[in-house]
Design a protein around this motif. Structure first.
Motif, mmCIF file in Angstrom:
data_model
loop_
_atom_site.group_PDB
_atom_site.id
_atom_site.type_symbol
_atom_site.label_atom_id
_atom_site.label_comp_id
_atom_site.label_asym_id
_atom_site.label_seq_id
_atom_site.Cartn_x
_atom_site.Cartn_y
_atom_site.Cartn_z
ATOM 1 N N THR A 260 0.544 -1.354 -0.078
ATOM 2 C CA THR A 260 0.205 -0.319 -0.092
ATOM 3 C C THR A 260 0.692 1.051 0.664
ATOM 4 O OG1 THR A 260 -2.158 -0.958 1.548
ATOM 5 C CG2 THR A 260 -1.640 1.031 1.153
ATOM 6 N N PHE A 261 1.861 0.903 0.674
ATOM 7 C CA PHE A 261 2.858 2.262 0.482
ATOM 8 C C PHE A 261 3.869 2.837 -0.573
ATOM 9 C CE2 PHE A 261 1.596 1.980 5.201
ATOM 10 C CZ PHE A 261 1.864 3.686 5.336
ATOM 11 N N GLU A 262 4.127 1.294 -1.490
ATOM 12 C CA GLU A 262 4.283 0.795 -2.450
ATOM 13 C C GLU A 262 3.565 2.001 -3.296
ATOM 14 O OE1 GLU A 262 7.613 -2.358 -3.412
ATOM 15 O OE2 GLU A 262 6.822 -1.755 -5.128
ATOM 16 N N HIS A 263 2.482 1.865 -3.078
ATOM 17 C CA HIS A 263 1.527 2.553 -4.283
ATOM 18 C C HIS A 263 1.769 3.715 -4.342
ATOM 19 C CE1 HIS A 263 -2.064 1.994 -6.781
ATOM 20 N NE2 HIS A 263 -2.766 3.181 -5.813
ATOM 21 N N PHE A 264 1.348 4.630 -2.983
ATOM 22 C CA PHE A 264 1.569 5.193 -3.259
ATOM 23 C C PHE A 264 2.856 6.477 -3.111
ATOM 24 C CE2 PHE A 264 -2.260 4.451 -1.514
ATOM 25 C CZ PHE A 264 -2.982 5.590 -1.837
ATOM 26 N N ASN A 265 4.107 5.221 -3.099
ATOM 27 C CA ASN A 265 5.212 6.063 -3.704
ATOM 28 C C ASN A 265 5.669 6.249 -2.326
ATOM 29 O OD1 ASN A 265 5.821 5.523 -6.337
ATOM 30 N ND2 ASN A 265 4.620 7.178 -7.184
ATOM 31 N N ALA A 266 5.793 5.800 -0.870
ATOM 32 C CA ALA A 266 6.395 5.860 -0.547
ATOM 33 C C ALA A 266 6.236 4.111 0.839
ATOM 34 C CB ALA A 266 4.753 7.051 1.298
ATOM 35 N N THR A 267 7.114 5.258 1.842
ATOM 36 C CA THR A 267 7.754 3.769 2.324
ATOM 37 C C THR A 267 6.681 3.990 4.722
ATOM 38 O OG1 THR A 267 9.713 4.645 3.083
ATOM 39 C CG2 THR A 267 9.375 3.643 0.844
ATOM 40 N N ALA A 268 7.841 2.927 4.803
ATOM 41 C CA ALA A 268 6.882 3.353 6.388
ATOM 42 C C ALA A 268 7.426 2.433 7.249
ATOM 43 C CB ALA A 268 5.455 2.944 6.612
ATOM 44 N N THR A 269 7.823 2.269 8.137
ATOM 45 C CA THR A 269 8.130 1.254 9.283
ATOM 46 C C THR A 269 6.773 0.894 10.199
ATOM 47 O OG1 THR A 269 10.634 3.081 9.507
ATOM 48 C CG2 THR A 269 9.764 0.968 11.377
ATOM 49 N N ILE A 270 6.915 -0.144 9.634
ATOM 50 C CA ILE A 270 5.744 -0.768 10.412
ATOM 51 C C ILE A 270 6.025 -2.306 11.233
ATOM 52 C CG2 ILE A 270 3.590 -2.862 10.417
ATOM 53 C CD1 ILE A 270 3.761 -1.712 6.981
ATOM 54 N N GLU A 271 5.593 -1.821 12.951
ATOM 55 C CA GLU A 271 5.805 -2.933 14.089
ATOM 56 C C GLU A 271 4.672 -3.659 14.045
ATOM 57 O OE1 GLU A 271 7.464 -1.206 17.571
ATOM 58 O OE2 GLU A 271 7.513 0.510 16.650
ATOM 59 N N LEU A 272 5.303 -5.100 14.425
ATOM 60 C CA LEU A 272 4.334 -6.180 14.372
ATOM 61 C C LEU A 272 3.926 -6.645 16.048
ATOM 62 C CD1 LEU A 272 3.547 -7.285 11.283
ATOM 63 C CD2 LEU A 272 3.312 -9.524 13.594
ATOM 64 N N GLU A 273 2.859 -6.663 16.560
ATOM 65 C CA GLU A 273 3.273 -7.076 18.217
ATOM 66 C C GLU A 273 1.763 -8.448 18.460
ATOM 67 O OE1 GLU A 273 2.375 -5.368 22.621
ATOM 68 O OE2 GLU A 273 3.290 -3.606 20.896
ATOM 69 N N LYS A 274 2.632 -9.286 18.407
ATOM 70 C CA LYS A 274 1.736 -10.220 19.272
ATOM 71 C C LYS A 274 0.525 -10.101 20.316
ATOM 72 C CE LYS A 274 3.118 -14.118 16.554
ATOM 73 N NZ LYS A 274 3.547 -15.852 16.812
ATOM 74 N N LEU A 275 -0.176 -9.659 20.186
ATOM 75 C CA LEU A 275 -0.955 -9.270 21.613
ATOM 76 C C LEU A 275 -1.740 -11.026 22.479
ATOM 77 C CD1 LEU A 275 -2.817 -6.230 21.010
ATOM 78 C CD2 LEU A 275 -0.321 -6.631 21.934
ATOM 79 N N ASN A 276 -1.480 -12.405 21.090
ATOM 80 C CA ASN A 276 -1.752 -13.247 22.162
ATOM 81 C C ASN A 276 -0.721 -14.480 21.231
ATOM 82 O OD1 ASN A 276 -3.171 -13.955 19.700
ATOM 83 N ND2 ASN A 276 -4.931 -14.036 20.730
#
Ligand code: HEM
Length: 179
Positions: free
Chosen positions: A150-166
């Motif tokens: 999705t970020f690439e589609h808009f010519n952008a980048t992001a840092t995405i962190e994932l935190e498992k809650l279980n």
């Protein structure tokens, strides 16, 4: 789970690992469908899980990483199949914050029996988004791959962190910061 998810998955497996691998993972699974899928059909999620498990065992790639790569491929299917839906958005944060209230609502109109996750927005600003993913299918890395694209589609980048809650990964916090 919709047939398009299976047909695109098996196409990608064939492309990356060859037809023999497709054959191998189908014949080592117990599939009500017999491994024959049509894009508009609906099949049990346990079929996808078995295919992923066997592909993971054969390649040494974790299921999470397989789902991540698969999602990046699936985004191009979305771009091709639903250009109008994507054109509604000008910004990746706006788009991701709208999965629950718009995008997947539209998906459900097309496929009433789609098995979709929920995304609850906890915090949103111009450059950041915190959401809780919930789904019994624990396909959080599929979500991560779609978010990257999705970020690439808009010519952008992001840092995405994932935190498992279980432990099962059926409840996961995504912390997204646009670069
Ligand atoms: C599942 C469509 C955007 C997250 C699905 C499925 C479809 C779909 C058809 C499969 C449902 C089933 O097999 O029953 C779309 C379309 C989109 C879109 C057309 C954009 C126009 C997104 C985005 C995300 C996302 C941006 C980002 C996180 C997911 C996840 C699943 C899913 C994680 C897997 C099912 C689960 O976790 O329970 N989507 N989607 N989708 N979608 Fe979307």
């Amino acid at each position: 789970m919709k047939g398009i998810v299976f047909t695109e998955f098996l196409d990608l497996v064939e492309d990356k690992f060859g037809l023999e691998m497709v054959d191998n993972i189908i014949t080592s699974s117990t599939l009500d469908s017999g491994g024959v899928y049509t894009a508009v059909g609906t099949y049990s999620f346990s079929e996808m899980l078995q295919l992923l498990q066997h592909l993971s065992a054969n390649t040494g790639i974790s299921i999470d990483n397989l789902l991540l790569v698969y999602a990046e491929h699936f985004f191009s299917v979305i771009e091709r199949s639903y250009p109008g839906l994507l054109a509604t958005y000008k910004d990746p944060i706006e788009m991701l914050a709208s999965i629950e209230n718009h995008i997947h609502i539209e998906v459900r109109k097309i496929y009433p029996d789609a098995e979709l996750p929920t995304f609850e927005v906890l915090e949103k600003s111009e450059k950041s988004l915190v959401m809780i993913y919930k789904s019994s299918r624990a396909m959080h890395h599929f979500g991560l791959g779609l978010m990257n694209k999705t970020f690439e589609h808009f010519n952008a980048t992001a840092t995405i962190e994932l935190e498992k809650l279980n432990d099962q990964g059926t409840k996961v916090k995504f912390i997204i910061n646009k670069n």
